[in-house]
Write a protein that holds these residues in place. Sequence first.
Motif, short mmCIF file in Angstrom:
data_model
loop_
_atom_site.label_atom_id
_atom_site.label_comp_id
_atom_site.label_asym_id
_atom_site.label_seq_id
_atom_site.Cartn_x
_atom_site.Cartn_y
_atom_site.Cartn_z
N TYR A 57 0.77 -1.19 -0.06
CA TYR A 57 0.00 0.22 -0.09
C TYR A 57 0.77 1.29 0.13
O TYR A 57 1.89 1.40 0.72
N THR A 58 0.67 2.44 -0.73
CA THR A 58 1.19 3.67 -0.74
C THR A 58 0.14 4.55 -0.36
O THR A 58 -0.83 4.57 -0.72
N PHE A 59 0.60 5.33 0.55
CA PHE A 59 -0.18 6.14 1.28
C PHE A 59 -0.39 7.72 0.44
O PHE A 59 0.46 8.03 -0.36
N ASP A 60 -1.51 8.60 1.01
CA ASP A 60 -1.72 9.70 0.14
C ASP A 60 -0.45 10.61 0.16
O ASP A 60 0.40 10.69 1.03
N HIS A 61 -0.43 11.48 -0.62
CA HIS A 61 0.65 12.49 -0.77
C HIS A 61 -0.14 13.85 -1.31
O HIS A 61 -0.76 13.74 -2.39
N THR A 62 0.04 15.06 -0.53
CA THR A 62 -0.63 15.98 -0.66
C THR A 62 0.42 16.93 -0.89
O THR A 62 1.21 17.14 -0.06
N LEU A 63 0.23 18.23 -1.80
CA LEU A 63 0.93 19.33 -2.16
C LEU A 63 0.16 20.61 -1.79
O LEU A 63 -1.12 20.68 -2.51
N ASN A 64 0.74 21.24 -1.21
CA ASN A 64 -0.04 22.70 -0.97
C ASN A 64 0.45 23.81 -1.60
O ASN A 64 1.69 23.68 -2.34
N SER A 65 -0.14 25.03 -1.98
CA SER A 65 0.53 26.12 -2.43
C SER A 65 0.83 25.77 -3.80
O SER A 65 1.90 26.17 -4.50
N TYR A 66 -0.08 25.24 -4.75
CA TYR A 66 0.03 24.59 -5.70
C TYR A 66 0.24 25.45 -6.86
O TYR A 66 1.19 25.54 -7.73
N SER A 67 -0.62 26.42 -7.28
CA SER A 67 -0.72 27.58 -8.27
C SER A 67 -1.69 28.73 -7.94
O SER A 67 -2.31 28.43 -7.02
N THR A 68 -2.06 29.32 -8.94
CA THR A 68 -2.90 30.57 -8.72
C THR A 68 -4.53 29.96 -8.84
O THR A 68 -5.17 30.33 -8.39
N ASN A 69 -4.52 29.00 -9.80
CA ASN A 69 -6.08 28.19 -9.95
C ASN A 69 -6.18 27.09 -8.98
O ASN A 69 -7.24 26.97 -8.68
N TYR A 70 -5.09 26.37 -8.52
CA TYR A 70 -5.41 25.34 -7.85
C TYR A 70 -4.33 25.22 -6.66
O TYR A 70 -3.42 25.49 -6.75
N TYR A 71 -5.36 25.35 -5.52
CA TYR A 71 -4.55 25.63 -4.16
C TYR A 71 -3.89 24.15 -3.60
O TYR A 71 -2.83 24.28 -2.65
N LYS A 72 -4.11 23.08 -4.00
CA LYS A 72 -3.64 21.89 -3.60
C LYS A 72 -3.83 20.64 -4.56
O LYS A 72 -5.14 20.51 -5.42
N ALA A 73 -2.97 19.90 -4.46
CA ALA A 73 -2.96 18.64 -5.39
C ALA A 73 -2.67 17.52 -4.49
O ALA A 73 -2.10 17.58 -3.54
#
Length: 208
Positions: free
Chosen positions: A35-51
Amino acid sequence: MSKKAKLKCIIPSVLLFLNTGLFAQHAELTAYGGYTFDHTLNSYSTNYYKAKIAGSGHLGGALDFFLNENYSLSLTYSFQPTTGYLYGSGSTANKSDGLDLHYILLGGNRYVGNNRVKGYGGLGLGACIIAPKTYSGATKFAWDIHLGVKLYASDRVGIRLQAQLLSLVDGAGFGIGIGTGGTGAGISTYSSVLQFGLNGGLIIKFKK
């Protein structure tokens, strides 16, 4: 780097790895799942704040050529079918897409222990093929570090337990893949994707 250039880098490395097998003391083939766990990225771009790359199961295989009892060269393939998400702000809608990640890595391992129980650690370098279901894909440089233990029930069969950290370098390709299809939604480059996972597998040992 173009796909052709990437192949020129990868193919010689694989051929060198296979040639090393001619001089190896023995080889091990491992089939594994985990199993591979979630990975979240913040401060992503002007239109998308999180991926986010959602957590999910993964499958893979590894071929190890042992130069001696303490060192091996390893070729590893790992496949993770998952979902990628972009979270929009304002009038920008959230997006998601099915996402397949294929890691192909060439690396080395250092072992300690005896014939029945071996602890090990190592690292690998290679590529990750990003294959979204709907949007355009990409191939990016990737690396991993891992720690584990191998337990042998006999001279031919054993099990492997491993913890690993996989990194997909240059997340911009990931963002394009899951969210925009290359339509120019203001995606900017951000830090590398880091994926932590656990797995276990069956080892088959081949001796000369």
